[in-house]
Design an enzyme around this catalytic site. Sequence first.
Site, PDB file in Angstrom:
ATOM      1  N   CYS A  88     -64.559 -29.071 -18.184  1.00 45.01           N
ATOM      2  CA  CYS A  88     -64.137 -30.426 -17.969  1.00 45.01           C
ATOM      3  C   CYS A  88     -62.924 -30.750 -18.351  1.00 45.01           C
ATOM      4  O   CYS A  88     -62.696 -31.551 -19.489  1.00 45.01           O
ATOM      5  CB  CYS A  88     -65.091 -31.348 -18.781  1.00 45.01           C
ATOM      6  SG  CYS A  88     -66.910 -30.964 -18.637  1.00 45.01           S
ATOM      7  N   GLY A 103     -56.074 -32.163 -19.050  1.00 41.39           N
ATOM      8  CA  GLY A 103     -55.778 -31.096 -19.524  1.00 41.39           C
ATOM      9  C   GLY A 103     -55.253 -31.016 -21.099  1.00 41.39           C
ATOM     10  O   GLY A 103     -54.756 -29.883 -21.583  1.00 41.39           O
ATOM     11  N   GLY A 104     -55.612 -31.685 -21.849  1.00 44.98           N
ATOM     12  CA  GLY A 104     -54.941 -31.989 -23.149  1.00 44.98           C
ATOM     13  C   GLY A 104     -55.555 -30.691 -23.879  1.00 44.98           C
ATOM     14  O   GLY A 104     -54.785 -29.951 -24.493  1.00 44.98           O
ATOM     15  N   LYS A 105     -56.661 -30.146 -23.711  1.00 42.21           N
ATOM     16  CA  LYS A 105     -57.118 -28.971 -24.364  1.00 42.21           C
ATOM     17  C   LYS A 105     -56.982 -27.685 -23.546  1.00 42.21           C
ATOM     18  O   LYS A 105     -56.563 -26.665 -24.317  1.00 42.21           O
ATOM     19  CB  LYS A 105     -58.775 -28.870 -24.632  1.00 42.21           C
ATOM     20  CG  LYS A 105     -59.069 -30.171 -25.647  1.00 42.21           C
ATOM     21  CD  LYS A 105     -60.430 -30.287 -25.960  1.00 42.21           C
ATOM     22  CE  LYS A 105     -60.545 -31.636 -26.538  1.00 42.21           C
ATOM     23  NZ  LYS A 105     -60.403 -32.724 -25.827  1.00 42.21           N
ATOM     24  N   ASP A 130     -62.538 -29.682 -13.049  1.00 39.90           N
ATOM     25  CA  ASP A 130     -63.105 -31.067 -13.493  1.00 39.90           C
ATOM     26  C   ASP A 130     -63.402 -31.736 -11.966  1.00 39.90           C
ATOM     27  O   ASP A 130     -63.205 -31.172 -10.887  1.00 39.90           O
ATOM     28  CB  ASP A 130     -61.880 -31.927 -13.864  1.00 39.90           C
ATOM     29  CG  ASP A 130     -62.293 -33.128 -14.659  1.00 39.90           C
ATOM     30  OD1 ASP A 130     -62.379 -33.061 -15.856  1.00 39.90           O
ATOM     31  OD2 ASP A 130     -62.892 -34.253 -14.107  1.00 39.90           O
ATOM     32  N   ASP A 171     -65.879 -29.855 -22.643  1.00 42.61           N
ATOM     33  CA  ASP A 171     -65.472 -31.053 -23.446  1.00 42.61           C
ATOM     34  C   ASP A 171     -66.006 -32.127 -22.572  1.00 42.61           C
ATOM     35  O   ASP A 171     -65.551 -32.713 -21.567  1.00 42.61           O
ATOM     36  CB  ASP A 171     -63.886 -31.018 -23.286  1.00 42.61           C
ATOM     37  CG  ASP A 171     -63.631 -32.539 -24.083  1.00 42.61           C
ATOM     38  OD1 ASP A 171     -64.228 -32.806 -25.062  1.00 42.61           O
ATOM     39  OD2 ASP A 171     -62.373 -32.860 -24.031  1.00 42.61           O
ATOM     40  N   CYS A 202     -66.339 -36.585 -27.942  1.00 42.58           N
ATOM     41  CA  CYS A 202     -65.586 -37.489 -28.916  1.00 42.58           C
ATOM     42  C   CYS A 202     -66.554 -38.343 -29.061  1.00 42.58           C
ATOM     43  O   CYS A 202     -66.166 -39.882 -29.253  1.00 42.58           O
ATOM     44  CB  CYS A 202     -64.264 -37.932 -28.457  1.00 42.58           C
ATOM     45  SG  CYS A 202     -64.190 -38.277 -26.538  1.00 42.58           S
TER      46      CYS A 202
HETATM   47  C1  SAM Z   1     -63.831 -35.893 -22.354  1.00 46.51           C
HETATM   48  S1  SAM Z   1     -63.171 -35.826 -20.747  1.00 46.51           S
HETATM   49  C2  SAM Z   1     -62.106 -34.444 -20.716  1.00 46.51           C
HETATM   50  C3  SAM Z   1     -60.900 -34.454 -21.747  1.00 46.51           C
HETATM   51  C4  SAM Z   1     -59.845 -33.351 -21.757  1.00 46.51           C
HETATM   52  N1  SAM Z   1     -60.740 -32.169 -21.990  1.00 46.51           N
HETATM   53  C5  SAM Z   1     -58.851 -33.563 -22.400  1.00 46.51           C
HETATM   54  O1  SAM Z   1     -58.694 -32.723 -23.510  1.00 46.51           O
HETATM   55  O2  SAM Z   1     -57.772 -34.376 -22.161  1.00 46.51           O
HETATM   56  C6  SAM Z   1     -64.382 -35.497 -19.816  1.00 46.51           C
HETATM   57  C7  SAM Z   1     -64.140 -34.692 -18.371  1.00 46.51           C
HETATM   58  O3  SAM Z   1     -65.258 -34.586 -17.704  1.00 46.51           O
HETATM   59  C8  SAM Z   1     -65.160 -34.868 -16.162  1.00 46.51           C
HETATM   60  N2  SAM Z   1     -66.569 -34.500 -15.694  1.00 46.51           N
HETATM   61  C9  SAM Z   1     -67.469 -35.337 -15.443  1.00 46.51           C
HETATM   62  N3  SAM Z   1     -68.514 -34.907 -14.927  1.00 46.51           N
HETATM   63  C10 SAM Z   1     -68.169 -33.671 -14.626  1.00 46.51           C
HETATM   64  C11 SAM Z   1     -68.919 -32.554 -13.887  1.00 46.51           C
HETATM   65  N4  SAM Z   1     -70.153 -32.777 -13.483  1.00 46.51           N
HETATM   66  N5  SAM Z   1     -68.266 -31.278 -14.147  1.00 46.51           N
HETATM   67  C12 SAM Z   1     -67.161 -31.046 -14.450  1.00 46.51           C
HETATM   68  N6  SAM Z   1     -66.352 -32.085 -15.163  1.00 46.51           N
HETATM   69  C13 SAM Z   1     -66.877 -33.480 -15.181  1.00 46.51           C
HETATM   70  C14 SAM Z   1     -64.633 -36.131 -16.195  1.00 46.51           C
HETATM   71  O4  SAM Z   1     -63.720 -36.261 -14.938  1.00 46.51           O
HETATM   72  C15 SAM Z   1     -63.524 -36.186 -17.286  1.00 46.51           C
HETATM   73  O5  SAM Z   1     -62.271 -35.840 -17.041  1.00 46.51           O
END
Ligand code: SAM
Length: 420
Positions: free
Chosen positions: A232, A236-238, A256, A303, A356
């Site tokens: 997820c 791309g922070g992580k 994503d 994440d 988070c």
């Molecule tokens: C907490 S955020 C991720 C933040 C990111 N890892 C960072 O560090 O900046 C969760 C992400 O999950 C994505 N997401 C939602 N449903 C998903 C799925 N079924 N499969 C993969 N990613 C998904 C969202 O679009 C969102 O970008």
Amino acid sequence: MMQINKNRLDEATEVLAEVLRFEAPSDAVLSDFFRHNKSLGHRDRGVIAETVYAVLRNRRRLEAWCGERATGRRLLLAALIKVQGISSRQLEGAISATEQRWLAERQAAVAPTLSFAEQADLPDWLAERLAQVHGEAQALRLAQALNAPAPLDLRVNPLKAKREEVIERLRADGMACEPGAYSPLAIRLAEKPSLTKHPLFVDGSIEVQDEGSQLLGFLVGPKRGEMVADFCAGAGGKTLLLGGLMRSTGRLYAFDTAERRLARLKPRVARSGLSNVHTSAIAHENDARLKRLAGKLDRVLVDAPCSGLGTLRRNPDLKWRQSPKSVEELTGKQGAILAAAARLLKKGGRLVYATCSILPEENDAIVDAFLAAHPDFKLLPAQEIFAGQGIELACGERLRLDPMTHGTDGFFAVALERNG
Ligand SMILES: C[S@@+](CC[C@H](N)C(=O)[O-])C[C@H]1O[C@@H](n2cnc3c(N)ncnc32)[C@H](O)[C@@H]1O
């Protein structure tokens, strides 16, 4: 001391009305407003954003202080006086005579008695939930820490710079800063300067990232040459941190479902100097594109999309935008994404589930259900993984970070190993 004038106050009133509709994230509403009001200078924007955020953080206490008819405008005036320490004299030129009389009356009124949820400045459902988990006294301290503004944390890109050098350079440029308490790559700034034009940012030596978020990358702990997925990845922070820990070797997939978020990762990857990142938008967690990777990856980070309630310091609107129903919907997704991501791991591979959020239903409950359904996975104690990298953090098996204890945003994470 913050300078408020009629223009700033009127602009803040306008944008707050939009923010309080809660139809979009507040940071997006503010950026949109500033894009359409180009005449506002840097300082104006700062004052407007700060005051709007003060209302979001302290809304319940301010509503109680305003008494009946707590309009957006009145909440702003209350925030200026009660949160930002502006005197009613300083406001004289900015507000009407009626408003001056109303303020004088409110200042003379007896302070209202606040309920627990009002003191915690949370919606009733969330205050009750946190009190169930932590007890009222601890829940109140946690809420107060979540309702305070966050510091600005940076992460050093190990491919481009050393932390000590970056600290030296920032200090030479007049920015007071300290190394982070836990992450070997973190730097905490004393203030919040805009850094997007700073040479160290432009050349990819630093990124803005909460120290807690950095620790999740160390829990994944990818090695050179490995096959890794950030399931997820968002913007791309992580991903950037994982790629740096892999020294730009091996293969790092950034998946994503939101193409727009992944698009924001591209320029960041370019700046970082990473050449091992492969971004791919997927339709859902069981997308056929993932099949060829089944059983092949060394590490996968989930994440997960979550309520974000651990990030209230930065996104105070979330406490007003989430609800028991939205959290329930998220928990369904979290379980499904974790189960799908787990299929990508090879035997001996490591799966990290992170959010988070500070709610057990998005955290322990998801992991417990996953472990019950997947006897081939076992928990790896987070504390030992950190200790192996020289990070001292007394967290036991499951990582729980919060602003009250660690000075970071609220995070939850576990590392799981596939044995079968
Ligand atoms: C907490 S955020 C991720 C933040 C990111 N890892 C960072 O560090 O900046 C969760 C992400 O999950 C994505 N997401 C939602 N449903 C998903 C799925 N079924 N499969 C993969 N990613 C998904 C969202 O679009 C969102 O970008």
